[in-house]
Enzyme design. Structure first.
Site, PDB file in Angstrom:
ATOM      1  N   THR A  11       0.808  -1.224   0.000  1.00  0.00           N
ATOM      2  CA  THR A  11       0.000   0.000   0.000  1.00  0.00           C
ATOM      3  C   THR A  11       0.836   1.267   0.000  1.00  0.00           C
ATOM      4  O   THR A  11       0.305   2.355  -0.245  1.00  0.00           O
ATOM      5  CB  THR A  11      -0.946   0.028   1.209  1.00  0.00           C
ATOM      6  OG1 THR A  11      -0.178  -0.084   2.413  1.00  0.00           O
ATOM      7  CG2 THR A  11      -1.947  -1.117   1.141  1.00  0.00           C
ATOM      8  N   VAL A  14       6.319   2.957  -2.728  1.00  0.00           N
ATOM      9  CA  VAL A  14       7.111   2.041  -3.553  1.00  0.00           C
ATOM     10  C   VAL A  14       6.291   0.802  -3.895  1.00  0.00           C
ATOM     11  O   VAL A  14       6.377   0.269  -5.009  1.00  0.00           O
ATOM     12  CB  VAL A  14       8.422   1.669  -2.845  1.00  0.00           C
ATOM     13  CG1 VAL A  14       9.195   0.624  -3.648  1.00  0.00           C
ATOM     14  CG2 VAL A  14       9.280   2.905  -2.652  1.00  0.00           C
ATOM     15  N   ARG A 111      21.588  -4.140   3.796  1.00  0.00           N
ATOM     16  CA  ARG A 111      22.278  -3.851   2.528  1.00  0.00           C
ATOM     17  C   ARG A 111      23.783  -4.054   2.605  1.00  0.00           C
ATOM     18  O   ARG A 111      24.413  -4.419   1.606  1.00  0.00           O
ATOM     19  CB  ARG A 111      21.990  -2.409   2.082  1.00  0.00           C
ATOM     20  CG  ARG A 111      20.631  -2.216   1.418  1.00  0.00           C
ATOM     21  CD  ARG A 111      20.469  -0.778   0.981  1.00  0.00           C
ATOM     22  NE  ARG A 111      19.141  -0.525   0.413  1.00  0.00           N
ATOM     23  CZ  ARG A 111      18.577   0.668   0.379  1.00  0.00           C
ATOM     24  NH1 ARG A 111      19.214   1.721   0.874  1.00  0.00           N
ATOM     25  NH2 ARG A 111      17.384   0.831  -0.147  1.00  0.00           N
ATOM     26  N   CYS A 150      18.200   4.943  -3.523  1.00  0.00           N
ATOM     27  CA  CYS A 150      17.861   5.637  -4.764  1.00  0.00           C
ATOM     28  C   CYS A 150      18.941   6.623  -5.210  1.00  0.00           C
ATOM     29  O   CYS A 150      19.165   6.808  -6.407  1.00  0.00           O
ATOM     30  CB  CYS A 150      16.515   6.353  -4.616  1.00  0.00           C
ATOM     31  SG  CYS A 150      16.364   7.392  -3.147  1.00  0.00           S
ATOM     32  N   GLN A 176      17.833  15.991  -4.365  1.00  0.00           N
ATOM     33  CA  GLN A 176      16.915  14.860  -4.347  1.00  0.00           C
ATOM     34  C   GLN A 176      15.457  15.291  -4.251  1.00  0.00           C
ATOM     35  O   GLN A 176      15.092  16.182  -3.486  1.00  0.00           O
ATOM     36  CB  GLN A 176      17.268  13.930  -3.183  1.00  0.00           C
ATOM     37  CG  GLN A 176      18.645  13.311  -3.365  1.00  0.00           C
ATOM     38  CD  GLN A 176      19.009  12.325  -2.272  1.00  0.00           C
ATOM     39  OE1 GLN A 176      20.168  12.289  -1.839  1.00  0.00           O
ATOM     40  NE2 GLN A 176      18.067  11.517  -1.829  1.00  0.00           N
ATOM     41  N   GLY A 180      11.269  10.939  -2.702  1.00  0.00           N
ATOM     42  CA  GLY A 180      12.194  10.033  -2.043  1.00  0.00           C
ATOM     43  C   GLY A 180      11.943   9.909  -0.554  1.00  0.00           C
ATOM     44  O   GLY A 180      12.392   8.952   0.079  1.00  0.00           O
ATOM     45  N   GLU A 202      21.522   9.522   4.645  1.00  0.00           N
ATOM     46  CA  GLU A 202      21.685   9.349   3.195  1.00  0.00           C
ATOM     47  C   GLU A 202      23.147   9.338   2.772  1.00  0.00           C
ATOM     48  O   GLU A 202      23.564   8.534   1.925  1.00  0.00           O
ATOM     49  CB  GLU A 202      20.922  10.450   2.468  1.00  0.00           C
ATOM     50  CG  GLU A 202      20.626  10.153   1.024  1.00  0.00           C
ATOM     51  CD  GLU A 202      19.390   9.298   0.822  1.00  0.00           C
ATOM     52  OE1 GLU A 202      19.016   9.089  -0.346  1.00  0.00           O
ATOM     53  OE2 GLU A 202      18.801   8.839   1.813  1.00  0.00           O
ATOM     54  N   HIS A 242      16.244  12.283  -9.028  1.00  0.00           N
ATOM     55  CA  HIS A 242      17.391  12.751  -8.248  1.00  0.00           C
ATOM     56  C   HIS A 242      18.496  13.197  -9.203  1.00  0.00           C
ATOM     57  O   HIS A 242      18.982  12.421 -10.036  1.00  0.00           O
ATOM     58  CB  HIS A 242      17.924  11.632  -7.358  1.00  0.00           C
ATOM     59  CG  HIS A 242      17.041  11.284  -6.198  1.00  0.00           C
ATOM     60  ND1 HIS A 242      15.920  12.006  -5.864  1.00  0.00           N
ATOM     61  CD2 HIS A 242      17.150  10.287  -5.268  1.00  0.00           C
ATOM     62  CE1 HIS A 242      15.358  11.466  -4.786  1.00  0.00           C
ATOM     63  NE2 HIS A 242      16.078  10.427  -4.415  1.00  0.00           N
ATOM     64  N   ASN A 324      13.850   8.408  -9.157  1.00  0.00           N
ATOM     65  CA  ASN A 324      14.150   7.795  -7.866  1.00  0.00           C
ATOM     66  C   ASN A 324      13.166   6.731  -7.416  1.00  0.00           C
ATOM     67  O   ASN A 324      13.538   5.812  -6.682  1.00  0.00           O
ATOM     68  CB  ASN A 324      14.258   8.867  -6.784  1.00  0.00           C
ATOM     69  CG  ASN A 324      13.038   9.759  -6.710  1.00  0.00           C
ATOM     70  OD1 ASN A 324      12.763  10.518  -7.643  1.00  0.00           O
ATOM     71  ND2 ASN A 324      12.300   9.691  -5.619  1.00  0.00           N
TER      72      ASN A 324
END
Length: 346
Positions: A11, A14, A111, A150, A176, A180, A202, A242, A324
């Site tokens: 929802t 992204v 990540r 992104c 940016q 985002g 970031e 971006h 982005n």
């Protein structure tokens, strides 16, 4: 073979982009949507505040949303795309992998973990090999793959094209878009007639992720690239796209023409969502490009654009841009899903 797919966190912003990209995809059949407990049990149309500039696909609108829990997701789903908040993903994604699901995730958790591939298919597809280590060490039947932040994904394809010149130092300043931060991330009173020279966490993401993405996989582990990366990240009042100003110092001599040629010739991947060319390069007669409003949808939003090349004392400076929420988020996860499929991980 058609791949049955689901979206964790369907929802959100992204998640909605994932729906837009997956619903017409020739290789994926979207069969499962999950969200919070409050949304579970209701038709998607009733619980999603749809923000995409196209109607909700009819096949999705009446689909019943499920809880984000491996116990209620059918076990015949081949691939799950995750757009969960990182605080949720850190807990939930490993549970799905342990239950045997393969997860292609946009969330920032894990990540930089040594056994989790952080992948841009055109840049480091071989890093998927670390999944064997992941499954052995964690005892998972499933697997977890990440796409980068992104802002990182905008810059790294251009850097990969220049790596043969010997990358030594990267300095980047980003401009940016507000999308985002999510739909409610930045209020209009904060951003209109303004620029915000700070985006929490970031800079660190860009500095770490770029080195992992540009590293090499030796069959057992990923050796991060030794390039020094320094980032300054800024929020500006554009909706999508971006824009980044990049300074690259190289070990070998490089000219603006060298940089343009390397990016123009850099290969895309033989995957459905990979654009050709991967990097659209502007000539000297358009020094004011790329621009977010004019160039973010090149390659259906999956291409990176670059221009404004200039020589510096130790290398080159240029500007690059990507959409982005498409290339930098949902599209990147879809592309990783295509890579997983092509390499036989599903």
């Amino acid at each position: 073979m058609t791949v049955t797919a689901g979206i964790l966190g369907a929802t959100g912003a992204v998640g909605q982009r994932l729906i837009q990209l997956l619903e017409p995809h020739p290789d994926f059949e979207l069969t499962v949507l999950t969200a919070s407990d409050a949304s579970a049990g209701h038709p998607f149309r009733d619980v999603a505040k749809w923000r995409i500039d196209a109607p909700i696909p009819d096949s999705i609108a009446e689909m019943t949303v499920r809880r984000t829990d491996p116990d209620v997701v059918p076990d015949d789903v081949d691939l799950l795309f995750s757009s969960l908040p990182s605080s949720v993903g850190e807990r939930v994604e490993p549970a799905f992998c342990e239950a045997g699901y393969v997860v292609s995730s946009n969330s920032s958790n894990h990540r930089t973990a040594s056994d989790v591939p952080l992948t841009i298919p055109e840049v480091n597809p071989d890093h998927l090999g670390v999944l064997e280590v992941q499954q052995d060490e964690r005892g998972w039947e499933g697997a977890l793959v990440k796409n980068p932040n992104c802002s990182t994904i905008t810059m790294v394809p251009t850097l990969a094209a220049l790596d043969s010149f010997g990358l030594e130092r990267i300095t980047v300043s980003t401009l940016q878009a507000v999308s985002g931060a999510g739909y409610s991330g930045v209020s209009s009173m904060e951003i209109i007639d303004n620029a915000i020279p700070h985006i929490g966490g970031e800079e660190r993401k860009m500095e770490q992720e770029a080195c992992k993405l540009l590293g090499t996989f030796d069959g057992a582990e990923i050796d991060w690239h030794g390039v020094d990366v320094a980032a300054s990240c800024n929020r500006i009042p554009t909706l999508d796209g971006h824009l980044e100003n990049v300074w690259v110092d190289t070990r070998e001599s490089i000219t603006p023409a060298d940089a343009r040629g390397a990016m123009q010739s850099y290969s895309s991947a033989d995957l459905y969502s990979s654009p050709d060319p991967l990097v659209h390069v502007f000539d000297d007669d358009e020094p004011d490009r790329p621009q977010p409003r004019l160039d973010r949808l090149r390659g259906d939003g999956m291409a990176v654009t670059a221009g404004g090349f200039q020589g510096t004392a130790d290398g080159v400076q240029y500007n690059c841009l990507a959409h982005n929420t498409i290339r930098g988020a949902a599209g990147a996860s879809v592309l990783n899903g295509e890579l997983l499929h092509s390499q036989g991980w599903l």
